[in-house]
Design a protein around this motif. Structure first.
Motif, PDB file in Angstrom:
ATOM      1  N   PHE A   1     101.774  48.001  12.228  1.00  0.00           N
ATOM      2  CA  PHE A   1     101.939  49.293  11.914  1.00  0.00           C
ATOM      3  C   PHE A   1     100.647  50.117  11.869  1.00  0.00           C
ATOM      4  N   GLU A   2      99.542  49.651  11.544  1.00  0.00           N
ATOM      5  CA  GLU A   2      98.244  50.566  11.682  1.00  0.00           C
ATOM      6  C   GLU A   2      97.961  51.009  13.000  1.00  0.00           C
ATOM      7  N   GLU A   3      98.163  49.795  13.891  1.00  0.00           N
ATOM      8  CA  GLU A   3      97.794  50.117  15.312  1.00  0.00           C
ATOM      9  C   GLU A   3      98.709  51.019  15.828  1.00  0.00           C
ATOM     10  N   MET A   4      99.945  51.313  15.561  1.00  0.00           N
ATOM     11  CA  MET A   4     100.948  52.418  15.775  1.00  0.00           C
ATOM     12  C   MET A   4     100.478  53.639  15.144  1.00  0.00           C
ATOM     13  N   ALA A   5     100.073  53.769  13.965  1.00  0.00           N
ATOM     14  CA  ALA A   5      99.906  55.027  13.492  1.00  0.00           C
ATOM     15  C   ALA A   5      98.721  55.652  14.376  1.00  0.00           C
ATOM     16  N   PHE A   6      97.870  54.923  14.805  1.00  0.00           N
ATOM     17  CA  PHE A   6      96.699  55.436  15.541  1.00  0.00           C
ATOM     18  C   PHE A   6      97.191  55.909  16.916  1.00  0.00           C
ATOM     19  N   ALA A   7      98.332  55.240  17.532  1.00  0.00           N
ATOM     20  CA  ALA A   7      98.632  55.286  18.907  1.00  0.00           C
ATOM     21  C   ALA A   7      99.358  57.018  18.508  1.00  0.00           C
ATOM     22  N   GLU A   8     100.242  56.934  17.619  1.00  0.00           N
ATOM     23  CA  GLU A   8     100.935  58.097  17.351  1.00  0.00           C
ATOM     24  C   GLU A   8     100.201  59.413  17.039  1.00  0.00           C
ATOM     25  N   TRP A   9      99.241  59.209  16.240  1.00  0.00           N
ATOM     26  CA  TRP A   9      98.097  60.298  16.276  1.00  0.00           C
ATOM     27  C   TRP A   9      97.535  60.825  17.645  1.00  0.00           C
ATOM     28  N   GLU A  10      97.194  59.533  18.248  1.00  0.00           N
ATOM     29  CA  GLU A  10      96.605  59.930  19.708  1.00  0.00           C
ATOM     30  C   GLU A  10      97.603  60.785  20.627  1.00  0.00           C
ATOM     31  N   LEU A  11      98.852  60.420  20.289  1.00  0.00           N
ATOM     32  CA  LEU A  11     100.000  61.129  21.369  1.00  0.00           C
ATOM     33  C   LEU A  11      99.851  62.679  20.759  1.00  0.00           C
ATOM     34  N   HIS A  12     100.197  62.692  19.528  1.00  0.00           N
ATOM     35  CA  HIS A  12     100.281  64.094  18.923  1.00  0.00           C
ATOM     36  C   HIS A  12      98.989  64.949  18.992  1.00  0.00           C
ATOM     37  N   ASP A  13      97.864  64.422  18.771  1.00  0.00           N
ATOM     38  CA  ASP A  13      96.743  65.166  19.380  1.00  0.00           C
ATOM     39  C   ASP A  13      96.455  65.620  20.722  1.00  0.00           C
ATOM     40  N   LEU A  14      96.893  64.629  21.493  1.00  0.00           N
ATOM     41  CA  LEU A  14      97.093  64.856  22.992  1.00  0.00           C
ATOM     42  C   LEU A  14      97.700  66.250  23.188  1.00  0.00           C
ATOM     43  N   ILE A  15      98.802  66.258  22.574  1.00  0.00           N
ATOM     44  CA  ILE A  15      99.692  67.689  22.992  1.00  0.00           C
ATOM     45  C   ILE A  15      99.251  68.629  22.353  1.00  0.00           C
ATOM     46  N   VAL A  16      98.488  68.680  21.090  1.00  0.00           N
ATOM     47  CA  VAL A  16      97.766  69.931  20.629  1.00  0.00           C
ATOM     48  C   VAL A  16      96.615  70.280  21.300  1.00  0.00           C
ATOM     49  N   ASP A  17      96.012  69.175  21.794  1.00  0.00           N
ATOM     50  CA  ASP A  17      94.357  69.594  22.294  1.00  0.00           C
ATOM     51  C   ASP A  17      94.511  69.957  23.734  1.00  0.00           C
ATOM     52  N   ARG A  18      95.517  69.880  24.586  1.00  0.00           N
ATOM     53  CA  ARG A  18      95.882  70.157  25.740  1.00  0.00           C
ATOM     54  C   ARG A  18      96.678  71.442  26.007  1.00  0.00           C
ATOM     55  N   SER A  19      97.123  72.190  24.771  1.00  0.00           N
ATOM     56  CA  SER A  19      97.702  73.345  24.732  1.00  0.00           C
ATOM     57  C   SER A  19      96.647  74.426  25.344  1.00  0.00           C
ATOM     58  N   GLU A  20      97.077  75.209  25.911  1.00  0.00           N
ATOM     59  CA  GLU A  20      96.196  76.491  26.515  1.00  0.00           C
ATOM     60  C   GLU A  20      95.986  77.296  25.161  1.00  0.00           C
ATOM     61  N   ASN A  21      97.002  77.376  24.251  1.00  0.00           N
ATOM     62  CA  ASN A  21      96.525  78.069  22.788  1.00  0.00           C
ATOM     63  C   ASN A  21      95.678  77.398  22.142  1.00  0.00           C
ATOM     64  N   HIS A  22      94.263  78.026  22.234  1.00  0.00           N
ATOM     65  CA  HIS A  22      93.256  77.392  21.403  1.00  0.00           C
ATOM     66  C   HIS A  22      93.147  77.563  20.004  1.00  0.00           C
ATOM     67  N   LEU A  23      94.130  78.174  19.510  1.00  0.00           N
ATOM     68  CA  LEU A  23      94.238  78.421  17.825  1.00  0.00           C
ATOM     69  C   LEU A  23      94.973  77.259  17.472  1.00  0.00           C
ATOM     70  N   ILE A  24      95.911  76.537  18.072  1.00  0.00           N
ATOM     71  CA  ILE A  24      96.854  75.649  17.663  1.00  0.00           C
ATOM     72  C   ILE A  24      95.774  74.289  16.934  1.00  0.00           C
ATOM     73  N   ALA A  25      94.941  73.770  18.024  1.00  0.00           N
ATOM     74  CA  ALA A  25      94.292  72.603  17.237  1.00  0.00           C
ATOM     75  C   ALA A  25      93.808  72.786  16.108  1.00  0.00           C
ATOM     76  N   PRO A  26      93.012  73.812  15.637  1.00  0.00           N
ATOM     77  CA  PRO A  26      92.213  73.877  14.354  1.00  0.00           C
ATOM     78  C   PRO A  26      93.303  74.248  13.318  1.00  0.00           C
ATOM     79  N   ALA A  27      94.648  74.855  13.519  1.00  0.00           N
ATOM     80  CA  ALA A  27      95.472  75.098  12.483  1.00  0.00           C
ATOM     81  C   ALA A  27      96.161  73.523  12.320  1.00  0.00           C
TER      82      ALA A  27
END
Length: 214
Positions: free
Chosen positions: A127-153
């Motif tokens: 469960f802990e390992e999956m939590a980190f994988a889930e955070w990684e996927l959602h962070d990837l979506i946000v970090d690769r957005s062209e809208n640079h204001l999304i990540a800090p929000a």
């Protein structure tokens, strides 16, 4: 080479992860002396780390009483998920052009492995390992957005959302399936399909209960 972390960073990251993973629970006391002994550092980096955690709302420093893990307000959690849902759906409009297929393949393999473990009654550590994988996927979506204001929000919501997530592991079987489907939609560059899964996945989080079936 990656930058070397200073002593305060090391303490901050470790205590932060313990809180986010619910190893340190709401109301738990965090002793400065215990941390100095554990990490082999002076009180200065420990106090700096605790001040950073307090700024994130993860701990409360009470004069004369000590430092304590804060509680999570259920209403704040629901509001946070609503905001994150809207921001991630917006990020999906532009992030797919900037994510490599190999990155999605690696995450897909991890979630499929977790799904197999969960379906066969795997160890709790998964469960802990999956939590980190889930955070990684959602962070990837946000970090690769062209809208640079999304990540800090989104980052501002992290402390609330990740602490809540790890305590609701009864929904992880469903979550594993949803993430596999989300990755498939992203691989196909299906923005609307991916947004629909994000909408379903994040809104479900506001109604999960520890007693629920997966």
């Amino acid at each position: 080479m990656p930058a070397r972390r200073n002593k305060s960073d090391i303490v901050f990251q470790e205590v932060r992860n313990r809180i986010l993973l619910n190893k340190l629970k709401p109301g738990d006391a965090i002793g400065e002396v215990a941390l100095t002994q554990e990490f082999g550092v002076s009180r200065t980096p420990v106090r700096q780390a605790l001040q950073r955690l307090a700024a994130l709302g993860l701990v409360e420093i009470r004069d004369g009483a000590g430092t304590f893990v804060t509680t999570v307000d259920p209403q704040d959690m629901r509001y946070a998920y609503e905001v994150r849902c809207a921001l991630e759906k917006l990020a999906l409009e532009t992030c797919m052009e900037h994510i490599e297929p190999e990155e999605l393949d690696a995450l897909d393999a991890r979630f499929r492995a977790f799904l197999n473990q969960l379906e066969s009654g795997g160890e709790h550590a998964a469960f802990e390992e999956m939590a980190f994988a889930e955070w990684e996927l959602h962070d990837l979506i946000v970090d690769r957005s062209e809208n640079h204001l999304i990540a800090p929000a989104v980052q501002a919501l992290t402390a609330i959302l990740r602490r809540y997530q790890i305590t609701y592991i009864s929904g992880y079987l469903r979550a594993a399936r949803e993430h596999i489907e989300l990755i498939g939609r992203m691989r196909d560059r299906d923005v609307e399909g991916a947004q629909a899964i994000i909408d379903q996945h994040l809104k479900a989080r506001t109604t999960w209960h520890p007693a629920q079936e997966a």
